[in-house]
Every structure is written in structure tokens, then in C-alpha cells.
Design a protein around this motif. Structure first.
Motif, PDB file in Angstrom:
ATOM      1  N   TYR A  92      -4.467  11.515  -4.612  1.00  0.00           N
ATOM      2  CA  TYR A  92      -3.202  10.765  -4.680  1.00  0.00           C
ATOM      3  C   TYR A  92      -2.170  11.458  -5.567  1.00  0.00           C
ATOM      4  O   TYR A  92      -1.338  10.802  -6.195  1.00  0.00           O
ATOM      5  CB  TYR A  92      -3.443   9.327  -5.188  1.00  0.00           C
ATOM      6  N   PHE A  93      -2.203  12.794  -5.620  1.00  0.00           N
ATOM      7  CA  PHE A  93      -1.244  13.522  -6.454  1.00  0.00           C
ATOM      8  C   PHE A  93       0.183  13.061  -6.167  1.00  0.00           C
ATOM      9  O   PHE A  93       0.681  13.182  -5.049  1.00  0.00           O
ATOM     10  CB  PHE A  93      -1.315  15.029  -6.200  1.00  0.00           C
ATOM     11  N   GLY A  94       0.861  12.539  -7.177  1.00  0.00           N
ATOM     12  CA  GLY A  94       2.292  12.248  -7.110  1.00  0.00           C
ATOM     13  C   GLY A  94       2.734  11.143  -6.189  1.00  0.00           C
ATOM     14  O   GLY A  94       3.932  10.893  -6.050  1.00  0.00           O
ATOM     15  N   ALA A  95       1.804  10.441  -5.558  1.00  0.00           N
ATOM     16  CA  ALA A  95       2.146   9.540  -4.448  1.00  0.00           C
ATOM     17  C   ALA A  95       2.517   8.130  -4.902  1.00  0.00           C
ATOM     18  O   ALA A  95       2.087   7.640  -5.944  1.00  0.00           O
ATOM     19  CB  ALA A  95       0.980   9.468  -3.469  1.00  0.00           C
ATOM     20  N   ILE A  96       3.302   7.450  -4.056  1.00  0.00           N
ATOM     21  CA  ILE A  96       3.485   6.005  -4.163  1.00  0.00           C
ATOM     22  C   ILE A  96       2.207   5.354  -3.660  1.00  0.00           C
ATOM     23  O   ILE A  96       1.736   5.681  -2.564  1.00  0.00           O
ATOM     24  CB  ILE A  96       4.678   5.527  -3.323  1.00  0.00           C
ATOM     25  N   THR A  97       1.614   4.463  -4.453  1.00  0.00           N
ATOM     26  CA  THR A  97       0.390   3.794  -4.017  1.00  0.00           C
ATOM     27  C   THR A  97       0.636   2.296  -3.885  1.00  0.00           C
ATOM     28  O   THR A  97       1.259   1.671  -4.738  1.00  0.00           O
ATOM     29  CB  THR A  97      -0.775   4.067  -4.983  1.00  0.00           C
TER      30      THR A  97
END
Length: 344
Positions: A65-70
């Protein structure tokens, strides 16, 4: 202030936001992923302070999930189920029997609609996504807007807004891994973190909240006066052991400070502050980051980054007295987190 836009080989849009100081933030419309943040050290040298893949196409899977909107719900939901208004909702399982970060069809793996903008002293991108009723198992049609704004004060402002036509579960965050040493020169073990938190949430062996809050006093989870991340890595505390010798825990903020988190890296002189109106944060010290991912500067390894996932608590779906993730049909979800980069 400047904004540049290019199309990747995958057909995604890649934005580069640059302020008047030369600070640069790069992001994708895919997953709203922040791929790079360049900030100066005490000598004025601009270096990257987040983890990102060398090959852009690796973000398509992005198991870390590098850098992602979760979202819709960031964090773990026990047994991938929750009850709401008399109904039981079964979500997609993607971590054992549990649901993590919105599941396999979460916000981190959709292409967001984007609209870049620029003013005299800001530059940014507004991202929007319509999540349909039943997506991932969640009720309600949810319309979400996430706005990234870069200012000349070296602030990266993340504004989150959402509405739903059915009461649902929602808490959104960004999953950037920070490393203030610059270009991943060191792990984050010597990062000195100060946090306005009196309690953290106890985890079981599967990293699921037990429902118990633990007073941080006299534990490696007491960051009120500041401590190095290494303290938890080297600790024999049972909760550090459960998190694979580190931190993967939800800290509840006390409400006395506007500035919730301060991070310092002595060698570079870089400092990052985190301000937010969220009730808490997951601090994750990349204890599960495996070796062998080809990042921009070097291959991945354990403890190479630290995440500050500001959000409400998924534990509230199964336990009382936790910050709620429920969004009513007549409410607007409005949250903000500001990352500010300075030099000591």
C-alpha cells in the motif's frame, strides 16, 4: 508553484507538484498514490522522504500500500464482518479471515477522477471516486473526494470528504511510508517520534484489537516526551513482539495539542509535523515489509519506513468506546491531515 502532468505506460496520470521552495510531491490518479516527496535537508539538498517503487507498474499490485489512499475502512476489520442497523455485512477477506484496508477492491486500486489546480501560493490535485452500493460488501453509494494541496510553507495538506446514501462504515487515510534520512539512506530506527497519545489499543496474535486500551505510561508506547522507534524494535514488551518487533498499533490522541505528531531525523536535520482532526493514528514501522521489492533508491527491507495513518478506529465496529467509523446517510465526512516539513 508548478504542476506537471505525464501519462505512464499503464495509461495513468502522474502529477508532479512543485512549490516555490523546490519541494516536490508526485502522485498518481491510480490509488491516489504518492510516489515521491522531495524536501531539503539542513544543507538544502533535496531528497526523497517516502518509499516508492522504481517501476511505476509495480503499483498495480502494491501489496504494501505504498503511498495509497486506503478505504472504505482503513485498517483491519475482524472476521471481515460487522453489524449495522440490524443487518450483518460480510466483506471481502484479504488478510486471513480478516478485511484489510478496504479489501481487494479498495480505494488503493481504483483510478480516481482528477482535477489539478493552482493558485498564487498553492498547487494541488482534487481526486474523486464514486463507490457503488455493495462494493467490497459495504452498504451505500459513497462519493469521496480527496484533495492534495502543496503550499509554500512546505505543507502537504490532505483533505478528505465523503457522503453516502445509506448509513455505512468509512474511515479513509493515506498509507505513505516516511523516511526522513533522505533517499532511504538509513532505516527509520533512529527517527525520534513525539506523539500526543495517552493510550494505545491492545492487539491479539492476528493483529486484531482485543477491545482493551492500554495506558502508555512506563511502556515503549509512551511517545509523549519523544523516543526513538528503535525502543520498540528492541523491546521485550509483548505488544511489540506481537507486531513482529515494532509497532503496528492504533494510538488514541489526547485533545490537548493541535500538533499530534513530530518526527525528527538527526543526521539530515529534517523534521515532519502531523496535524489532524482525526481521533487517532496507526503507527506502522514496516515490520512486515519483505526484502526484494525494487524501490527508487534501493531494495526494500524491514524498518525502512514509518506510516502515520490518521483515522478513526475499525475496532469500533466490534467494541464500545472507540472512535467510530460510522457515517450516517445525512452526514458529510470531513477530515484533514497536514504534513509539514521543516529543518532543525
Amino acid at each position: 508553484m508548478n504542476i506537471e502532468i505525464e501519462k505512464t505506460q499503464n495509461g495513468w496520470q502522474h502529477y508532479q507538484l512543485t512549490n516555490g521552495n523546490g519541494m516536490r510531491v508526485s502522485l498518481l490518479d491510480y490509488g491516489g498514490i504518492i510516489t515521491e516527496i522531495l524536501v531539503p535537508d539542513r544543507n538544502g539538498v533535496l531528497e526523497n522522504v517516502v518509499l516508492g517503487y522504481k517501476n511505476i507498474s509495480d503499483y498495480e499490485q502494491n501489496p504494501n500500500y505504498f503511498g495509497a489512499i486506503t478505504g472504505r475502512v482503513a485498517g483491519r476489520i475482524q472476521d471481515a464482518t460487522f453489524s449495522l442497523n440490524g443487518g450483518i455485512y460480510s466483506l471481502d477477506s484479504n488478510e486471513g479471515n480478516h478485511h484489510l484496508h478496504g479489501g481487494p477492491s479498495g480505494f488503493h486500486q481504483v483510478v480516481w477522477e482528477t482535477a489539478p489546480f493552482q493558485t498564487d501560493d498553492t498547487v494541488g490535485v482534487k481526486l474523486t471516486h464514486a463507490s457503488e452500493d455493495g462494493e467490497g460488501g459495504y452498504p451505500g453509494n459513497v462519493n469521496t473526494t480527496v484533495t492534495y494541496t502543496l503550499t509554500n510553507q512546505n505543507e502537504l495538506i490532505l483533505d478528505y470528504s465523503a457522503t453516502t446514501d445509506k448509513t455505512t462504515a468509512l474511515t479513509i487515510t493515506n498509507h505513505s511510508y516516511f523516511n526522513l534520512s533522505g533517499n532511504l539512506a538509513e532505516t527509520v530506527q533512529n527517527h525520534f517520534v513525539t506523539m500526543a497519545s495517552d493510550e494505545f489499543v491492545e492487539l491479539d496474535e492476528e493483529l486484531i484489537p482485543t477491545g482493551k486500551k492500554i495506558d502508555v505510561t512506563d511502556t515503549p508506547f509512551d511517545f509523549r516526551q519523544g523516543r526513538k522507534i528503535a525502543d520498540g524494535i528492541q523491546s521485550t514488551h509483548e505488544q511489540n513482539r506481537i507486531a513482529d518487533n515494532g509497532y503496528d498499533h492504533y494510538f488514541l490522541f489526547n485533545q490537548t495539542n493541535d500538533e499530534k505528531i513530530n518526527v525528527r531525523e538527526e543526521t539530515s536535520g529534517r523534521m515532519m509535523t502531523v496535524k489532524t482532526n482525526q481521533p487517532g493514528v496507526f503507527m506502522y514501522t514496516s515490520t512486515n515489509l519483505e526484502e526484494g521489492f525494487e524501490l527508487v533508491e534501493r531494495d526494500s527491507e524491514k524498518y525502512l519506513g514509518v506510516c502515520f495513518e490518521t483515522q478513526a478506529s475499525p475496532a469500533s465496529l466490534h467494541h464500545k468506546d472507540f472512535p467510530s467509523v460510522i457515517l450516517q446517510a445525512d452526514e458529510t465526512y470531513e477530515k484533514q491531515t497536514v504534513f509539514t516539513f521543516k529543518i532543525e
